[in-house]
Design an enzyme around this catalytic site. Structure first.
Site, PDB file in Angstrom:
ATOM      1  N   ARG A 193       0.825  -1.203   0.000  1.00  0.00           N
ATOM      2  CA  ARG A 193       0.000   0.000   0.000  1.00  0.00           C
ATOM      3  C   ARG A 193       0.867   1.265   0.000  1.00  0.00           C
ATOM      4  O   ARG A 193       2.028   1.265   0.426  1.00  0.00           O
ATOM      5  CB  ARG A 193      -0.944   0.015   1.190  1.00  0.00           C
ATOM      6  N   ASP A 284     -12.034  -9.859  10.953  1.00  0.00           N
ATOM      7  CA  ASP A 284     -11.701  -9.321   9.648  1.00  0.00           C
ATOM      8  C   ASP A 284     -12.680  -9.796   8.582  1.00  0.00           C
ATOM      9  O   ASP A 284     -13.582 -10.589   8.839  1.00  0.00           O
ATOM     10  CB  ASP A 284     -10.269  -9.693   9.256  1.00  0.00           C
TER      11      ASP A 284
END
Length: 502
Positions: A193, A284
């Site tokens: 990222r 998650d």
């Protein structure tokens, strides 16, 4: 047109898609439990006005349906998302126009880019209240804890803003943050990222990384930040293209970063490279608790907010969740871009039940043997977000990829596992996928569910069963006469399977 969180909330309320909850609620587990039930039922957005331990209301489930995401993007129908995708595809790989109409279309897109450039303001609403240094206490924020096994309170819908210390290029991402103390949090981001790249570069240059967190922004900006399309445009410009006008930015109080001027809250801090703390576990999107990982530690020194701010949040988990609804909308936007990247692909679909990215169904206009395998391999490399797609199922263009019955029929009737299934072992993978033998390293499977041709098979394929054209037309004409006019087959199928199968 909603240009900040408050306007979007008002829009939802006017359309009967918002409920205000005045009863006292606890941000620890209770709010997530209520919201999860709303998500399962396709219910409205929620605004909790009386939050235990906080003076600030909490907004959640605002983007809990694809319809509301379209509204956030100033659209009325999902089909308009593909129109936006065509615009982005043209920007990504512009081709010389061959017709006057193509030149006009490209000119319109360039004009849209000019309109989408961010604006600036020196009196931003997000800085109406300023809290600095020793007075800063992140516990004033009504951070939620969604699951009983979660390690602590989290931020889930914050825009995490950093920039390259050499080029000044900004990155805007949506990453999970865990509260560690009254003025520190850890940020959980994947190494690929933008924020993680900026931190590595800051470390190489011996600098701290400046970081700002914008909370309670226009949902349209969140959609832009969640769109990892490989175009040399900033997320601010994407948001402007999505909304039809530029995002208004302002300079942070203590950092050399720009943030949305109409955000409800802004957190300002720095990361010292190498300073980490354990982060997790947390529930998650895979439907399990993730592991504990050492993650970068942010030290905050300034918090600004609007007067009477609203805290926007969400949470991950097994679909349906807000992130799954966002993925469905992004699926529509990606489609024209993917067609441009891989020309043989006619359509693709990422089922929500497969976590909106773990399995992809793509259809092709098959013209030669081996084309399905080529299309699957091209899909994995077409866009960064497809790197972690575990299964790719390739079908013929006449298969409705949004109808699970047709897809399962194609797999069952056209696949010989010994010939049509191929596996790529030990490829880079999602560390949250516990199915992998080695975390961060896993296999991918391609399934060729297309009709086979020579030399893929050495025998003739059977003729597909089809209705007689004349009889089918007659039944269409007499459908009401049969007394069945109130039954529309496509609507029945859509209700049964929950898919848009137009």
């Amino acid at each position: 047109m909603a240009r900040d969180l408050r306007e979007f909330i008002n829009q939802l309320e006017q359309r009967g898609q918002l409920r205000r909850i005045k009863a006292l609620v606890d941000p620890d587990l209770e709010i997530a439990e209520i919201s999860n039930r709303m998500l399962q039922a396709g219910g409205p957005g929620l605004l909790f006005e009386n939050v235990k331990g906080s003076n600030f209301p909490i907004a959640i489930n605002l983007m809990g349906t694809v319809e509301r995401i379209c509204w956030a993007m100033n659209m009325e129908h999902p089909e308009e998302l593909e129109t936006l995708g065509k615009k982005l595809a043209l920007l990504q790989q512009p081709k010389p126009p061959k017709k006057i109409s193509q030149a006009i279309d490209f000119g319109k897109v360039l004009f849209d880019v000019l309109k989408a450039k961010p604006g600036k303001t020196f009196l931003p609403p997000c800085q109406q209240v300023v809290i600095e240094k020793e007075d800063l206490d992140l516990n004033i924020l009504p951070l939620i804890r969604p699951y009983c096994g979660d390690a602590g309170k989290i931020i889930t819908l914050g825009l995490v803003i950093t920039k390259d210390c050499e080029t000044g290029t900004p990155n805007v991402g949506v990453y999970r943050l865990q509260l560690q103390s009254k003025n520190t949090m850890t940020v959980h981001w994947l190494s690929v990222r933008g924020g993680a790249r900026h931190l590595r570069k800051a470390a190489e240059n011996g600098k701290k990384l400046e970081i700002a967190i914008a909370l309670g922004v226009d949902p349209l900006i969140i959609m832009a930040a969640a769109t990892p399309i490989p175009v040399d445009l900033s997320e601010w410009l994407f948001a402007g293209l999505y909304g039809g006008s530029g995002v208004t930015l302002t300079k942070c109080k203590t950092l050399d970063l720009e943030v949305p001027a109409d955000a409800e809250f802004i957190l300002e801090g720095t990361i010292t490279p190498g300073e980490v703390l354990p982060d997790g576990p947390f529930g998650d999107h895979m439907g399990y608790y993730g592991g504990v990982e050492d993650s970068p530690l942010i030290r905050f020194h300034c918090l600004t907010h609007r007067k009477d701010p609203i805290y926007l949040t969400t949470f991950s988990g097994r679909p349906p969740k807000e992130e799954a609804m966002m993925a469905i909308a992004l699926n529509r936007i990606y489609t024209p871009i993917l067609r441009q990247q891989v020309s043989e692909i006619t359509d693709f679909f990422l089922p929500m039940e497969a976590l909106s990215y773990k399995a992809a169904i793509i259809s092709i206009d098959k013209a030669y043997p081996g084309q399905a395998r080529r299309a699957a391999l091209a899909f994995w490399s077409a866009l960064p977000q497809f790197t972690y797609t575990k299964f790719v199922i390739v079908v013929d263009k006449d298969i409705n990829i949004r109808d699970p019955r047709q897809v399962v029929w194609a797999i069952s009737s056209k696949v010989d596992p010994s010939r049509d299934v191929f596996i790529l072992p030990e490829t880079p993978f999602d560390t949250l996928d516990f199915a992998s033998q080695k975390l961060g390293l896993g296999g991918r499977m391609g399934i060729d569910a297309t009709t086979k041709m020579y030399p893929e098979t050495d025998h003739e394929w059977g003729e597909p069963l089809e209705s007689d054209i004349d009889v089918a037309a007659m039944v269409d004409r007499r459908w009401v006469e049969y007394g069945l006019g109130d039954i529309i087959l496509n609507e029945v199928n859509a209700n049964l399977f929950g898919y848009d199968i137009k």
